[in-house]
Design a protein around this motif. Sequence first.
Motif, PDB file in Angstrom:
ATOM      1  N   ALA A  22      37.830  28.185  68.644  1.00 34.14           N
ATOM      2  CA  ALA A  22      37.886  29.088  67.500  1.00 34.14           C
ATOM      3  C   ALA A  22      39.339  29.443  67.203  1.00 34.14           C
ATOM      4  O   ALA A  22      40.045  29.973  68.070  1.00 34.14           O
ATOM      5  CB  ALA A  22      37.065  30.348  67.765  1.00 34.14           C
ATOM      6  N   LEU A  23      39.763  29.145  66.005  1.00 35.60           N
ATOM      7  CA  LEU A  23      41.078  29.534  65.501  1.00 35.60           C
ATOM      8  C   LEU A  23      40.893  30.796  64.668  1.00 35.60           C
ATOM      9  O   LEU A  23      40.083  30.820  63.736  1.00 35.60           O
ATOM     10  CB  LEU A  23      41.648  28.408  64.634  1.00 35.60           C
ATOM     11  CG  LEU A  23      42.860  28.745  63.760  1.00 35.60           C
ATOM     12  CD1 LEU A  23      44.082  29.037  64.622  1.00 35.60           C
ATOM     13  CD2 LEU A  23      43.137  27.593  62.780  1.00 35.60           C
ATOM     14  N   VAL A  82      38.091  32.785  60.679  1.00 37.91           N
ATOM     15  CA  VAL A  82      37.747  32.219  61.978  1.00 37.91           C
ATOM     16  C   VAL A  82      37.196  30.820  61.723  1.00 37.91           C
ATOM     17  O   VAL A  82      36.136  30.668  61.110  1.00 37.91           O
ATOM     18  CB  VAL A  82      36.722  33.073  62.744  1.00 37.91           C
ATOM     19  CG1 VAL A  82      36.392  32.405  64.084  1.00 37.91           C
ATOM     20  CG2 VAL A  82      37.266  34.478  62.979  1.00 37.91           C
ATOM     21  N   HIS A  83      37.940  29.823  62.159  1.00 37.97           N
ATOM     22  CA  HIS A  83      37.553  28.418  61.987  1.00 37.97           C
ATOM     23  C   HIS A  83      37.124  27.902  63.355  1.00 37.97           C
ATOM     24  O   HIS A  83      37.921  27.867  64.286  1.00 37.97           O
ATOM     25  CB  HIS A  83      38.757  27.623  61.443  1.00 37.97           C
ATOM     26  CG  HIS A  83      38.486  26.169  61.256  1.00 37.97           C
ATOM     27  ND1 HIS A  83      39.461  25.293  60.833  1.00 37.97           N
ATOM     28  CD2 HIS A  83      37.361  25.423  61.411  1.00 37.97           C
ATOM     29  CE1 HIS A  83      38.947  24.069  60.748  1.00 37.97           C
ATOM     30  NE2 HIS A  83      37.686  24.128  61.096  1.00 37.97           N
ATOM     31  N   THR A  84      35.871  27.500  63.475  1.00 44.09           N
ATOM     32  CA  THR A  84      35.321  27.032  64.749  1.00 44.09           C
ATOM     33  C   THR A  84      35.058  25.528  64.661  1.00 44.09           C
ATOM     34  O   THR A  84      34.455  25.056  63.692  1.00 44.09           O
ATOM     35  CB  THR A  84      34.019  27.774  65.084  1.00 44.09           C
ATOM     36  OG1 THR A  84      34.275  29.188  65.088  1.00 44.09           O
ATOM     37  CG2 THR A  84      33.502  27.367  66.464  1.00 44.09           C
ATOM     38  N   PHE A  85      35.511  24.783  65.665  1.00 39.33           N
ATOM     39  CA  PHE A  85      35.448  23.326  65.619  1.00 39.33           C
ATOM     40  C   PHE A  85      35.396  22.757  67.026  1.00 39.33           C
ATOM     41  O   PHE A  85      35.583  23.477  68.018  1.00 39.33           O
ATOM     42  CB  PHE A  85      36.662  22.760  64.861  1.00 39.33           C
ATOM     43  CG  PHE A  85      37.982  23.339  65.299  1.00 39.33           C
ATOM     44  CD1 PHE A  85      38.728  22.754  66.315  1.00 39.33           C
ATOM     45  CD2 PHE A  85      38.480  24.493  64.703  1.00 39.33           C
ATOM     46  CE1 PHE A  85      39.928  23.291  66.726  1.00 39.33           C
ATOM     47  CE2 PHE A  85      39.690  25.049  65.110  1.00 39.33           C
ATOM     48  CZ  PHE A  85      40.421  24.442  66.125  1.00 39.33           C
ATOM     49  N   GLY A  86      35.181  21.454  67.138  1.00 40.11           N
ATOM     50  CA  GLY A  86      35.072  20.818  68.438  1.00 40.11           C
ATOM     51  C   GLY A  86      36.336  20.164  68.932  1.00 40.11           C
ATOM     52  O   GLY A  86      36.485  19.918  70.136  1.00 40.11           O
ATOM     53  N   SER A 121      47.057  21.136  63.708  1.00 34.14           N
ATOM     54  CA  SER A 121      46.918  20.615  62.346  1.00 34.14           C
ATOM     55  C   SER A 121      46.146  21.601  61.481  1.00 34.14           C
ATOM     56  O   SER A 121      46.535  21.897  60.342  1.00 34.14           O
ATOM     57  CB  SER A 121      46.203  19.268  62.349  1.00 34.14           C
ATOM     58  OG  SER A 121      46.943  18.293  63.028  1.00 34.14           O
ATOM     59  N   PHE A 122      45.031  22.117  62.008  1.00 33.71           N
ATOM     60  CA  PHE A 122      44.231  23.061  61.243  1.00 33.71           C
ATOM     61  C   PHE A 122      45.020  24.340  60.957  1.00 33.71           C
ATOM     62  O   PHE A 122      45.013  24.853  59.839  1.00 33.71           O
ATOM     63  CB  PHE A 122      42.940  23.402  61.989  1.00 33.71           C
ATOM     64  CG  PHE A 122      42.068  22.211  62.279  1.00 33.71           C
ATOM     65  CD1 PHE A 122      41.974  21.159  61.389  1.00 33.71           C
ATOM     66  CD2 PHE A 122      41.341  22.131  63.453  1.00 33.71           C
ATOM     67  CE1 PHE A 122      41.166  20.060  61.645  1.00 33.71           C
ATOM     68  CE2 PHE A 122      40.535  21.044  63.727  1.00 33.71           C
ATOM     69  CZ  PHE A 122      40.445  20.002  62.821  1.00 33.71           C
ATOM     70  N   THR A 154      44.176  14.104  63.248  1.00 32.75           N
ATOM     71  CA  THR A 154      44.164  15.099  62.189  1.00 32.75           C
ATOM     72  C   THR A 154      45.589  15.202  61.659  1.00 32.75           C
ATOM     73  O   THR A 154      46.551  14.948  62.370  1.00 32.75           O
ATOM     74  CB  THR A 154      43.720  16.463  62.731  1.00 32.75           C
ATOM     75  OG1 THR A 154      44.485  16.767  63.914  1.00 32.75           O
ATOM     76  CG2 THR A 154      42.257  16.449  63.106  1.00 32.75           C
ATOM     77  N   GLY A 155      45.741  15.568  60.420  1.00 31.53           N
ATOM     78  CA  GLY A 155      47.094  15.696  59.890  1.00 31.53           C
ATOM     79  C   GLY A 155      47.660  14.364  59.462  1.00 31.53           C
ATOM     80  O   GLY A 155      46.965  13.499  58.938  1.00 31.53           O
TER      81      GLY A 155
END
Length: 283
Positions: free
Chosen positions: A16-17, A108-112, A119-120, A244-245
Amino acid sequence: MTPQPDTLTTADGRTALRMERRIAHPPQKVWDAITQPAQLARWFPSEVSVELRPGGTMGFSFPGDSEPSMTGAVTDADEPHVFAFTWGDDHLRWEITADGEGSLLTLVHTFGDRFGAASFASGWHVCMTGLAQLLDGEKVDVARDTGGALHEAYVRQFDLARGTADETADGRRVRFERQLVRPAETVWAELTAGAEPVEGAPVPEGFTADKVPAGPVTEVRAPELLAYAWHPDGEVRWEFGQGTGHGPRLILTQTGPRDFDTAGALAAWQSRIEALAARLQAS
């Protein structure tokens, strides 16, 4: 309220970012800018179509796409406080809290993909700056992080440069994963210094690290893979995959016997990768 620093947390394989920004506009105005497709198109990383209700469909389109390239679903739509939705396998939650005459906006950006976090974060940093410009009535004109300086700052902030050591069935392994900021061909050219490696030939210096012996190249596939033996029971592998990026994802592994000095290898390879990242950023 004072926005808190950007943070990254990982649990159960998901990361989580969290990013907070003070916006000098009331919640309703911020809500409109993050939910209305015409306004989203000005600052969001893609064009968006949205059915603004829980369970509503979302579509994400990029320039040149006739149809949405990705889809998602609205999970929360509590005007003007919470807007949340899925985007592929990711989940984004935007919270708007009144703060005097303005608002505190929290994403809140949640990812795997933990190693995509820099990058995010750098991407959202740029987007949220553009959002503030839009709300201020200014031209949305935010420079992308083409040089990679912001990306690398987030790598340091989130401690994404550190490698890991573990036991395997055959011995020990050191592993690094690092998102790079230049195309794979540029990275390969930097590592080979223009001399294309071939199987059986000496390893180009760029693929070596201090105090790690380097035998001849055992496998090469430009610009995706180079491997060599450093020990009768050990191998070094540089692999470049989809990232990514703006560049490839580097996965570097060194395997060895059970008395393999993983602490020394971790230090040597982290230094080597940091030097590569610095040169790529400067190029």
